[in-house]
Structure formats: C-alpha cells, structure tokens
Enzyme design. Sequence first.
Site, mmCIF file in Angstrom:
data_model
loop_
_atom_site.group_PDB
_atom_site.id
_atom_site.type_symbol
_atom_site.label_atom_id
_atom_site.label_comp_id
_atom_site.label_asym_id
_atom_site.label_seq_id
_atom_site.Cartn_x
_atom_site.Cartn_y
_atom_site.Cartn_z
ATOM 1 N N SER A 166 0.831 -1.212 0.000
ATOM 2 C CA SER A 166 0.000 0.000 0.000
ATOM 3 C C SER A 166 0.861 1.256 0.000
ATOM 4 O O SER A 166 0.545 2.233 -0.669
ATOM 5 C CB SER A 166 -0.956 0.004 1.191
ATOM 6 N N ASP A 167 1.956 1.232 0.748
ATOM 7 C CA ASP A 167 2.862 2.388 0.770
ATOM 8 C C ASP A 167 3.516 2.604 -0.588
ATOM 9 O O ASP A 167 3.550 3.724 -1.113
ATOM 10 C CB ASP A 167 3.948 2.175 1.821
ATOM 11 N N VAL A 168 4.059 1.527 -1.134
ATOM 12 C CA VAL A 168 4.749 1.625 -2.423
ATOM 13 C C VAL A 168 3.759 1.990 -3.530
ATOM 14 O O VAL A 168 4.042 2.832 -4.388
ATOM 15 C CB VAL A 168 5.478 0.303 -2.736
ATOM 16 N N GLY A 171 2.809 5.619 -3.221
ATOM 17 C CA GLY A 171 3.931 6.446 -3.648
ATOM 18 C C GLY A 171 4.050 6.525 -5.155
ATOM 19 O O GLY A 171 4.318 7.595 -5.721
#
Length: 395
Positions: A166-168, A171
């Site tokens: 989810s972070d990647v 981003g």
Amino acid sequence: MAGPLDGLVVLDLTTHLSGPFCGMQLADLGADVIKIESPQGDSMRGAPPFIEGESAPFMLWNRNKRGIRLDLKDAADLETFWELVDGADVVLENFRPGVMKRLGLGWETLSARNPQLVLGSISGFGQTGPYAGRGGFDLMVQAMSGLMSVTGPKDGPPYRIPLAISDVGAGLYLTIGILAALQARQATGKGQWVETSLLEATVSLGVYEAANYFANGKRPEKLGQAHRGSSPYQVFQTLDGWLTIGGAQQNFFRKLCAMIGKPELADDARFRTNADRVRNNDLIVDLLQAEVLKRSTADWMTALEAEGIPAGPVLHHDEVFADPQVLARGMVAEVEHAKAGRQKTLGVPIKMSATPGGVRRAAPALGQHDDEIKHNKPKGKKPWSGRQSRSRQSR
C-alpha cells in the site's frame, strides 16, 4: 548527464515510506528533492537494521535527496520554509488530513504564495470521506482493501504479504499524479493539489478480484497459489527447490503436456481450454506436480526455456542480487554515505535512452545539508509567461 526532471525542485515533508518513496522516484529522475525533517528527524531513522548507526531502510528510500532540519513551529525555520516554497515546483506531505492546514501550510495558503506549486498528499484513507481522520498503515490497509482476504492458503487465516504494497503503490500513484499535474501546468501556468491514499492505491491493485466481484457479485475465494483467470499458472516443487510455470496459453499448455509425456491431456475435455483448466485447476496441477517433482529446477529451466514456456525459479534475495539479469539491468547500485560509508542500494527500474535517471547521492545524514540549503535556496519562480497548448500550436 541530467535526468529528465533536472531543474525541478521538490520539498519533501514526508515520513515513513509512502511519501519518501514518491520523493525517491522524483529524485532518481533528476529532481532536486530537499528532505525537510523535524530537528528529531524522520522516525524511520530508528528502523533496523543499522549500518554504522544509520537505518538501512531509511537510506534506501531517501537516496538522491538533500536534507535540512526545520521546526515548522519556529518562526525563523518557518520563514526558511516559505523561502524554499517560493523556489519550489512540488511539495510532498503525508500528514493526517488537516495537519497541514493547522500548521498554516494548507493548499490554499501554499497556492497563494506560489500559484505554480503542485502539492502532493498521501494519507491512509484520503482527504475526504468518513475515514479521512483515521491514521492508516500498510497492515490495516491490506486488511481493509480485501487483499488479506484472498492471500494465503485456501483454508488458512488472512495473510499479510510482507511487501509494504500500500505504501509503495500510493507512492507510485502520487508520482504519476504529480507528473500529470506538472504537464497540465505547462498549459495553464497553475499548479494543483494531487492526493491519493494507501486504501485507494491498494484497492485499485486488486484488478482480478474487482473484475470477479463485479461480474458475479460474489466474494472472490482464496485460491492459494492458483490464479483467478489462468491455469496452469503457479509455483511447483522440483527435486531440489521451487519453480514457477506459466503454461496457461494454449500453445504453452500443449508443449507442457508433451514434455511430461502426456500429450493427451491437451485434448482432455477437462483441460481443453484455459477456462476448463481454471475450473479444474487442482486436478491439472496435481498431474503436473507429480512430474515436475522428478527433476531439478535447473533441468526444468533448461527444458522449459528450450520450448519457450515462461518459467522462473524461486530465488532468495542473496540469489536475486547476484542474478545476471538483475545485474545486467543495473538494479544494484552503490553510493557513498556521509556516515555509513560505501553502501549498496537498489538501482533505477525506469530506463530512458536520452535522459536516464540514476543514483547520484546517498540519503542525507540528519542535518547534512542545513547550511548548504539555507545559504543557497532555490530562486523564486518568475511570473508565468505561459506556453501555448499543443492544440493551439498546431493551428
């Protein structure tokens, strides 16, 4: 050689992974990304493992950036920030919704100061909606996006995949949005606010699961190693390891059946088409697994490559970063860190023929560029003279 974003100035207020990962993408492509940290530094500086006291994760996704410490609640530091805003193209932030506004740094204020500015925001759940005020990390977003419900063994509990997807994902989506906003600015002369969230990014990646649910209104079931729309298409155990085989395409499946000495399976009514095989995936996989187990991974790779059937061994990371293809594509790079010395880092996955990106500098030590940035601030933007749109130019 200058990267494609050479001359672009980005102020990176973000912490943890999602925002810094976006900043890394822009920095890798040549932007001057200035990481602005509190006097205490990004909390990720405390994430193990450490090399000479420096966080290895922090160093990886903050490479190619310069760093400065600013306390945005201090009048002098806040003035320094506003002077940096005057010369910036992009500001990145991943505070909870509302924090930037409470700091006096909301979109309206930033845009009034620099109308050409693009503000990029990442939050757990988005700037609007009933969950907007919640804090969100990868763990709970993997759960709430449906990802965990379809991950892991068929009869097992929900699984979190170890990648911070989810972070990647957020981003990367913010990077795309920022580049699109900069392109729009070419025509309008004005910046805009671009925002995404961990939840939206992860939901959007579940393309097969969404198609399945929208088609029949049913919950997508857990499939373990199986694929929702292709068969055979999964991992198999070999005599000495594990191997992935993508044999769903009809010509590949016929060749695979011949390779295991059972060409008749290709015309078996249970396996005649890909849709048939998906319905009977467990059966065809069991038949193939019994044969795959008889030979080594290397033997299978040689045989499958000779027939043009897509396949790949399951590698551990020490093997990944020694793999000749990974090395040939420059996915292992080296940089010199001010405190940790010579360090390996990931290479840049985007390859460009004329203006390639690259790894130019290590992540900043805390406060490394304080004086440099304060005494050599990016110059303020000139009033926008405007560029004709492509459609107008073609008239």
